[in-house]
Design a protein around this motif. Sequence first.
Motif, PDB file in Angstrom:
ATOM      1  N   LEU A 114      42.400  48.214  46.684  1.00  0.00           N
ATOM      2  CA  LEU A 114      42.431  46.756  46.611  1.00  0.00           C
ATOM      3  C   LEU A 114      41.755  46.268  45.330  1.00  0.00           C
ATOM      4  O   LEU A 114      42.252  45.355  44.671  1.00  0.00           O
ATOM      5  CB  LEU A 114      41.764  46.138  47.838  1.00  0.00           C
ATOM      6  CG  LEU A 114      41.778  44.610  47.884  1.00  0.00           C
ATOM      7  CD1 LEU A 114      43.187  44.046  47.760  1.00  0.00           C
ATOM      8  CD2 LEU A 114      41.135  44.114  49.159  1.00  0.00           C
ATOM      9  N   ALA A 115      40.643  46.867  44.962  1.00  0.00           N
ATOM     10  CA  ALA A 115      39.954  46.480  43.728  1.00  0.00           C
ATOM     11  C   ALA A 115      40.874  46.686  42.526  1.00  0.00           C
ATOM     12  O   ALA A 115      40.942  45.838  41.629  1.00  0.00           O
ATOM     13  CB  ALA A 115      38.673  47.289  43.558  1.00  0.00           C
ATOM     14  N   HIS A 116      41.606  47.783  42.521  1.00  0.00           N
ATOM     15  CA  HIS A 116      42.529  48.048  41.418  1.00  0.00           C
ATOM     16  C   HIS A 116      43.671  47.036  41.397  1.00  0.00           C
ATOM     17  O   HIS A 116      44.081  46.572  40.338  1.00  0.00           O
ATOM     18  CB  HIS A 116      43.063  49.484  41.515  1.00  0.00           C
ATOM     19  CG  HIS A 116      43.822  49.896  40.304  1.00  0.00           C
ATOM     20  ND1 HIS A 116      43.199  50.148  39.101  1.00  0.00           N
ATOM     21  CD2 HIS A 116      45.147  50.065  40.101  1.00  0.00           C
ATOM     22  CE1 HIS A 116      44.119  50.465  38.201  1.00  0.00           C
ATOM     23  NE2 HIS A 116      45.313  50.423  38.786  1.00  0.00           N
ATOM     24  N   ARG A 117      44.172  46.671  42.563  1.00  0.00           N
ATOM     25  CA  ARG A 117      45.246  45.663  42.642  1.00  0.00           C
ATOM     26  C   ARG A 117      44.764  44.308  42.144  1.00  0.00           C
ATOM     27  O   ARG A 117      45.488  43.588  41.469  1.00  0.00           O
ATOM     28  CB  ARG A 117      45.782  45.525  44.066  1.00  0.00           C
ATOM     29  CG  ARG A 117      46.458  46.750  44.601  1.00  0.00           C
ATOM     30  CD  ARG A 117      47.746  47.065  43.841  1.00  0.00           C
ATOM     31  NE  ARG A 117      48.456  48.148  44.473  1.00  0.00           N
ATOM     32  CZ  ARG A 117      48.563  49.358  43.957  1.00  0.00           C
ATOM     33  NH1 ARG A 117      48.003  49.649  42.810  1.00  0.00           N
ATOM     34  NH2 ARG A 117      49.245  50.295  44.578  1.00  0.00           N
ATOM     35  N   LEU A 118      43.523  43.958  42.508  1.00  0.00           N
ATOM     36  CA  LEU A 118      42.973  42.696  42.022  1.00  0.00           C
ATOM     37  C   LEU A 118      42.892  42.695  40.496  1.00  0.00           C
ATOM     38  O   LEU A 118      43.204  41.692  39.850  1.00  0.00           O
ATOM     39  CB  LEU A 118      41.585  42.442  42.620  1.00  0.00           C
ATOM     40  CG  LEU A 118      41.546  42.052  44.091  1.00  0.00           C
ATOM     41  CD1 LEU A 118      40.104  42.027  44.589  1.00  0.00           C
ATOM     42  CD2 LEU A 118      42.217  40.723  44.331  1.00  0.00           C
ATOM     43  N   LEU A 119      42.501  43.821  39.926  1.00  0.00           N
ATOM     44  CA  LEU A 119      42.432  43.932  38.471  1.00  0.00           C
ATOM     45  C   LEU A 119      43.822  43.859  37.855  1.00  0.00           C
ATOM     46  O   LEU A 119      44.040  43.144  36.880  1.00  0.00           O
ATOM     47  CB  LEU A 119      41.740  45.239  38.078  1.00  0.00           C
ATOM     48  CG  LEU A 119      41.616  45.522  36.586  1.00  0.00           C
ATOM     49  CD1 LEU A 119      40.775  44.433  35.910  1.00  0.00           C
ATOM     50  CD2 LEU A 119      41.002  46.896  36.363  1.00  0.00           C
ATOM     51  N   GLU A 120      44.776  44.581  38.431  1.00  0.00           N
ATOM     52  CA  GLU A 120      46.146  44.595  37.904  1.00  0.00           C
ATOM     53  C   GLU A 120      46.806  43.223  37.932  1.00  0.00           C
ATOM     54  O   GLU A 120      47.584  42.894  37.047  1.00  0.00           O
ATOM     55  CB  GLU A 120      47.026  45.537  38.734  1.00  0.00           C
ATOM     56  CG  GLU A 120      46.905  46.979  38.411  1.00  0.00           C
ATOM     57  CD  GLU A 120      47.883  47.809  39.223  1.00  0.00           C
ATOM     58  OE1 GLU A 120      48.250  48.874  38.731  1.00  0.00           O
ATOM     59  OE2 GLU A 120      48.280  47.395  40.329  1.00  0.00           O
ATOM     60  N   THR A 121      46.531  42.450  38.951  1.00  0.00           N
ATOM     61  CA  THR A 121      47.215  41.169  39.122  1.00  0.00           C
ATOM     62  C   THR A 121      46.396  39.997  38.593  1.00  0.00           C
ATOM     63  O   THR A 121      46.798  38.849  38.764  1.00  0.00           O
ATOM     64  CB  THR A 121      47.545  40.920  40.616  1.00  0.00           C
ATOM     65  OG1 THR A 121      46.333  40.920  41.369  1.00  0.00           O
ATOM     66  CG2 THR A 121      48.488  41.980  41.140  1.00  0.00           C
ATOM     67  N   ASN A 122      45.285  40.286  37.953  1.00  0.00           N
ATOM     68  CA  ASN A 122      44.424  39.222  37.456  1.00  0.00           C
ATOM     69  C   ASN A 122      45.114  38.443  36.332  1.00  0.00           C
ATOM     70  O   ASN A 122      45.626  39.018  35.384  1.00  0.00           O
ATOM     71  CB  ASN A 122      43.108  39.806  36.941  1.00  0.00           C
ATOM     72  CG  ASN A 122      42.192  38.750  36.407  1.00  0.00           C
ATOM     73  OD1 ASN A 122      42.076  37.678  36.982  1.00  0.00           O
ATOM     74  ND2 ASN A 122      41.535  39.044  35.292  1.00  0.00           N
ATOM     75  N   ALA A 123      45.102  37.127  36.455  1.00  0.00           N
ATOM     76  CA  ALA A 123      45.646  36.253  35.419  1.00  0.00           C
ATOM     77  C   ALA A 123      44.563  35.333  34.869  1.00  0.00           C
ATOM     78  O   ALA A 123      44.856  34.383  34.155  1.00  0.00           O
ATOM     79  CB  ALA A 123      46.802  35.435  35.984  1.00  0.00           C
TER      80      ALA A 123
END
Length: 164
Positions: A114-123
């Motif tokens: 989840l932490a990685h997904r938050l980083l990947e989708t950060n705008a």
Amino acid sequence: MNDLRSLTLLPQEQLVLASHLEIRALQRYRRLASHLRPRHPGISRLMATLGLECANHLVSLREAAERLGLGACIDGEKDAPTRMSRRWRPTSDDDPAENVVQEALEAAIDSRRLAHRLLETNATPELEVSLLAFDKHKQAECRLLEECLAEDGNRLESKAVQAG
């Protein structure tokens, strides 16, 4: 539509998710440290250390939220649910430490994803540093738990060899 890069969350949503994840991890590690202290003090110290790291990272997330004027998005630990799922509540004092650490690792892997997904989708550029630190923190958490399991496994193997 399965491309996660096309999905974005509002900064407050990212902060809420990250803080809830950290609060849950903090509570889990504190409970495991307490549960393991009598019979496995070394593993208990590791769990306490991981809990402290979660608390420190929660402070970092709160500071990032406040810089964005979103401090209200970060719940205080006292406001978080205190109930743990059955999965994380050891059934007895006889639970092998290896099983408890394995369950903690499984939760940490989920958190890391989840932490990685938050980083990947950060705008939100202002959250980039905080989310990158969050991702690295979760990776380190998993690595420490994996090392703990490997050490425990090596100890069990050497005992089996000595017994044989």
